[in-house]
Structure formats: structure tokens, C-alpha cells
Motif scaffolding. Structure first.
Motif, short mmCIF file in Angstrom:
data_model
loop_
_atom_site.label_atom_id
_atom_site.label_comp_id
_atom_site.label_asym_id
_atom_site.label_seq_id
_atom_site.Cartn_x
_atom_site.Cartn_y
_atom_site.Cartn_z
N ASN A 1 -11.43 0.43 9.29
CA ASN A 1 -11.55 1.40 8.21
C ASN A 1 -10.20 1.80 7.62
O ASN A 1 -10.13 2.72 6.80
CB ASN A 1 -12.28 2.65 8.69
CG ASN A 1 -13.71 2.34 9.12
OD1 ASN A 1 -14.41 1.57 8.45
ND2 ASN A 1 -14.15 2.92 10.23
N SER A 2 -9.15 1.15 8.03
CA SER A 2 -7.82 1.48 7.54
C SER A 2 -7.68 1.15 6.05
O SER A 2 -8.23 0.15 5.57
CB SER A 2 -6.77 0.70 8.32
OG SER A 2 -5.50 0.79 7.69
N ARG A 3 -6.92 1.96 5.36
CA ARG A 3 -6.69 1.69 3.94
C ARG A 3 -5.83 0.44 3.73
O ARG A 3 -5.71 -0.06 2.61
CB ARG A 3 -6.01 2.89 3.28
CG ARG A 3 -4.58 3.16 3.72
CD ARG A 3 -4.05 4.43 3.05
NE ARG A 3 -2.68 4.74 3.43
CZ ARG A 3 -1.60 4.29 2.79
NH1 ARG A 3 -1.75 3.50 1.74
NH2 ARG A 3 -0.39 4.63 3.18
N GLY B 1 0.80 -1.21 0.00
CA GLY B 1 0.00 0.00 0.00
C GLY B 1 0.84 1.26 0.00
O GLY B 1 0.43 2.30 0.52
N ARG C 1 -10.75 3.49 -2.67
CA ARG C 1 -9.89 3.42 -1.49
C ARG C 1 -9.26 2.03 -1.35
O ARG C 1 -8.98 1.57 -0.26
CB ARG C 1 -10.65 3.79 -0.22
CG ARG C 1 -11.84 2.92 0.14
CD ARG C 1 -12.58 3.49 1.34
NE ARG C 1 -13.63 2.60 1.84
CZ ARG C 1 -13.47 1.76 2.84
NH1 ARG C 1 -12.30 1.67 3.44
NH2 ARG C 1 -14.48 1.00 3.25
N ASN C 2 -9.02 1.42 -2.50
CA ASN C 2 -8.50 0.05 -2.52
C ASN C 2 -7.57 -0.10 -3.73
O ASN C 2 -8.02 -0.35 -4.84
CB ASN C 2 -9.66 -0.94 -2.59
CG ASN C 2 -9.20 -2.39 -2.58
OD1 ASN C 2 -8.01 -2.68 -2.57
ND2 ASN C 2 -10.15 -3.31 -2.59
N SER C 3 -6.28 0.05 -3.50
CA SER C 3 -5.31 0.02 -4.61
C SER C 3 -5.13 -1.36 -5.21
O SER C 3 -4.51 -1.49 -6.27
CB SER C 3 -3.96 0.56 -4.12
OG SER C 3 -3.42 -0.28 -3.11
#
Length: 462
Positions: free
Chosen positions: A245-247, A99, A284-286
Motif C-alpha cells: 500500500n506504499s505510495r 515520488g 495516490r499515484n503521481s
């Protein structure tokens, strides 16, 4: 090499005799130069195929086929000796898995100096120093950069090992190259262990650090890289529970999924975690697109070919709607190439071009996909399907320089699956194509290839 030259000259002699047979009957055949070896090429083609005199040399046509070989070069496919899971061509880079933005490699000596300075700063700071957690994190990040440098050093021995051990059979060089790689691997493991200690110190001494979700994920990832998966799983679970809720949560689920796919070959468990990744929207999700890609491969390995094909279609749709998503363009490119594999197990050969045109960027790419499909059918011994697709390719591109290769494969497929009369028809077509190549404006190497392929096919039928 002398063998190749001899084979080529021999093939020319045989082919000349074969062409004469097709063109001029017995009289011409008697005048044609022949190999000194006993070879059966009688005047009449049908009789030549049906029966050869005793003592004539024969080469047997190939039966069946090999499993399809990937044309992709991005990564080596993972296979097991028992024919286990087939791996994808595209692999995700370490920075994306973590990330992070991709790290530009710095010189190893600069990294050593920075690590040394940061270690002194940590040692000279008290546990309650508000600057200490940031210094620890910076130290861990620099150690991560060092891991990239050390990993590159490990991989730098791959080619020398192949050249010395396999190509040249040089035992001394082989031993030295293997030792060099083993030493480099030890250095890599050492910096990984240092990184784990740094992250663990940060977690222990500064539990309320504002970037703790990133620290936990990095710690778990480092543990996983050292094959300490049980410890890694415990840390991942803490991350998911304490920071839902963390990326980094999608990346945590991806790490579980990759472990089950690559290490355990447990497709059911892998599918569960890849789909957990997909619960987080692309914005929000690479790793959303990559998880889609791996789901398609999971379904292929579960032999759910329709679902696998749909998975590759889903990747193309994702890339169309999210053009600026991480690696969307490359994912779409790979999907177009690799969707042919599940199609070969599920789709209709007669409808293949129509299907590929829906997803290819242009008609030329659709025909490339169709040719790949023909190769898959041919390599796996699916003769009727291979014949159908190669005939379609020849009908659509009669001036292609690949025409002789296509007709050769059709002829071989017919030899393996149909009666003599059909074999004669395809053989005559192959010889006609060779004659056209001789007279037409074709590249010299293609004419030579066609000559050898045609002669070899005649030998099979001898």
C-alpha cells in the motif's frame, strides 16, 4: 554563404523565364534573360515538361521520403539503427520518478559541507541511537541533491562538445571537453555509490524504520541508475511485497516499465508494467498520467496504431478530469501534438480535421495538427494522402503565408505520383501563387522563398 547566394540568383533567373513562358508565349520567352548554362525552358509549358533538348541540365524530383522527424524539443527521441522503438518527446523528471517534491538546486559547496557534517554525525552515533535513522535518511537525501548538481555538471559539457567536435572540428577543444565530461561522470557515479551505501546501511541497521518503504525505493532507484538492475529488481520486489500500500509502489512499477522500454526495447514487458502503474488511482499515484502517455507510445511501437491513438485520447480525458494532477497540462499539450503520428498510420486524411477539432483547444490548433499530418504524409512518401491534406489546408486558409510552401509540396507529390497532365496543372497553380505573392502584401522573405521553391520545381521538371 556564397553557395546559397548563387543558388538564389540562379533560381531567380530560371523563375523569371518560367513566368514569362506562362504569361507570354514564345516571343516573350525569347526576350527573357537566361542563365548561361544550358537550361530547357521552351515557350510552351507542356512541351517544356514533356521533353527537353539534348544537353539541357536536369534535376531529378525527390522520390519517396524520409521517416517523420519529431517537432518536439522536450527530449530526443530514442531510435535504433534497425528502425526500432520510437521514443516519446516527454520525459519524466527525476524527482517525480522518485515520488518526491522537486528539489531546488543548492550550491555544490553547501551540499559538500552538509554531507560532511551528516557523515560525522552518523560516524559518532551508536547503532541503537533513535535519531540515527533520520540522520542517515537526511544524508541520503542530501546525496540525492548532490546527484542533481553533478548531473547538471555532466550535461553542461554537451554544447561545448558539439561545438568543438562537430561544428568547429577543433580537436584540442574537443578532447578537453570530452575529458571534462568524463571526469564529471566519474564524480556523479561516486556520489551515486555513496548514496547506495547510505541507504544500504539504513536498511541493514534499522529494518523497522517507519519510512522503510521510501528507503527501499530510493535504494532500488540508485542501483538502477548505476545499471545494477538485477539488484534493483530484488529491492523493488521487496518493496512491493512488504509494503503493497506504499505510495512508492506505482513508482517502482514505473521503474520496471521504463527499463524495458528504454533499455531492452521490450514493448510487451513495458506494457505489462505501465499497466500495473495504472492499477493505482491518480489521487495516490503521481505518475498515473505519465504511464498513460507511455502506454500510447508502447502501442505505437507495437504497430497497434488504433490503440495508440486511443491512448493519446485517454491522456486528454485524464487531463480534463484531473486538472491538478502532476503535469496534466503538459501531458495534454504533448498528446495533442503526438496523436497525429498514429493518426497518420490509421486515420482517414479526409476526416482528419473533423477528428482534430474534437480534441484541439481551438480551430487554429486543429489546423496546426492538420499541417503536421500533411508533413508526415509528405515526408513518408504517402503522396495521395499528402495531396488531400494540403489541398484542405489551402482551401481553408487561402491567404496563409504558407500557401506557396503547401502548393510546392502538392506539386512535388504530383510529380512523384501522377501523369504529366496533372503535373502541368499543379505547376501552373504554383506559378500563379508566386505571381500573387509578388503583387500581394506578403513578407519579403516569404516572397523570396516562394520564388526559389517555384524555380527549383521548374528545374525538377526540366
Amino acid at each position: 554563404p556564397m553557395y546559397a547566394l548563387t543558388k538564389s540568383k540562379y533560381a531567380v533567373t530560371v523563375l523569371f523565364g518560367a513566368v514569362v513562358v506562362m504569361m507570354g508565349g514564345e516571343a516573350a520567352a525569347e526576350q527573357a534573360p537566361m542563365s548561361s548554362a544550358p537550361m530547357c525552358i521552351p515557350a510552351d509549358t507542356e512541351r517544356a515538361i514533356a521533353a527537353c533538348p539534348a544537353g539541357a541540365r536536369k534535376e531529378v524530383a525527390k522520390e519517396g521520403g524520409n521517416a517523420p522527424v519529431s517537432r518536439m524539443t522536450a527530449a530526443e527521441r530514442k531510435r535504433t539503427s534497425s528502425g526500432g522503438p520510437t521514443g516519446p518527446s516527454l520525459q519524466i523528471d527525476m524527482s517525480t520518478r522518485l515520488g518526491r517534491e522537486k528539489t531546488r538546486a543548492r550550491a555544490e559547496n553547501l551540499l559538500k559541507k552538509e554531507i560532511s557534517i551528516l557523515e560525522r554525525l552518523v560516524a559518532n552515533s551508536s547503532a541503537d541511537d533513535p535519531r540515527r535513522p533520520e540522520v542517515l535518511l537526511r544524508l541520503a537525501e542530501t546525496q540525492f541533491e548532490m546527484q542533481i548538481a553533478k548531473n547538471a555538471k555532466v550535461r553542461s559539457f554537451d554544447d561545448p562538445i558539439y561545438e568543438a567536435c562537430t561544428r568547429d572540428q577543433d580537436q584540442a577543444r574537443c578532447k578537453a571537453a570530452r575529458k571534462g565530461q568524463k571526469d564529471a561522470e566519474a564524480e556523479l557515479d561516486a556520489i551515486r555509490a555513496d548514496s547506495i551505501r547510505t541507504y544500504a546501511t539504513l536498511v541493514r541497521d534499522h529494518p523497522n524504520f517507519k519510512r522503510m518503504d521510501e528507503v527501499l525505493f530510493s535504494l532500488a532507484f540508485a542501483l538502477q541508475e548505476l545499471d545494477q538492475f538485477e539488484k534493483a529488481r530484488s529491492v523493488y520486489r521487496r518493496l512491493i511485497k512488504d509494503y503493497p500500500n506504499s505510495r512508492f509502489v506505482p513508482n517502482a512499477y514505473l521503474s520496471f516499465a521504463e527499463y524495458y522500454f528504454n533499455e531492452e526495447s521490450d514493448m510487451d514487458a513495458a506494457a505489462k508494467f505501465y499497466r500495473k502503474v495504472l492499477e493505482f488511482p491518480p489521487k495516490r499515484n503521481s505518475v498515473y498520467g505519465y504511464a498513460l502517455y507511455k502506454v500510447a507510445w508502447v502501442e505505437y511501437n507495437r504497430e497497434r496504431y488504433r490503440q495508440s491513438l486511443q491512448g493519446f485520447v485517454d491522456i486528454l480525458e485524464f487531463a480534463r478530469k484531473n486538472q491538478y494532477a502532476n503535469d496534466a497540462k503538459n501531458l495534454a499539450k504533448q498528446a495533442r501534438k503526438e496523436m497525429v503520428l498514429p493518426y497518420s498510420r490509421y486515420g482517414s486524411p479526409g476526416k482528419a480535421l473533423q477528428f482534430f477539432r474534437r480534441y484541439a483547444r481551438n480551430d487554429a490548433e486543429a489546423h496546426e495538427m492538420l499541417e503536421h499530418l500533411a508533413e508526415l504524409y509528405y515526408d513518408t512518401g504517402q503522396w495521395p494522402e499528402a495531396i488531400t491534406v494540403y489541398h484542405k489546408l489551402m482551401a481553408d486558409a487561402p491567404r496563409s503565408n504558407a500557401l506557396c510552401d503547401w502548393q510546392t509540396k502538392v506539386t512535388n507529390a504530383v510529380i512523384s505520383s501522377r501523369p504529366k497532365q496533372d503535373q502541368i496543372v499543379e505547376l501552373k497553380r504554383l506559378v500563379d501563387i508566386y505571381r500573387t505573392f509578388q503583387k500581394g502584401n506578403r513578407p519579403a522573405e516569404k516572397v523570396e522563398e516562394c520564388k526559389v521553391e517555384t524555380a527549383t520545381t521548374m528545374l525538377w521538371l526540366g
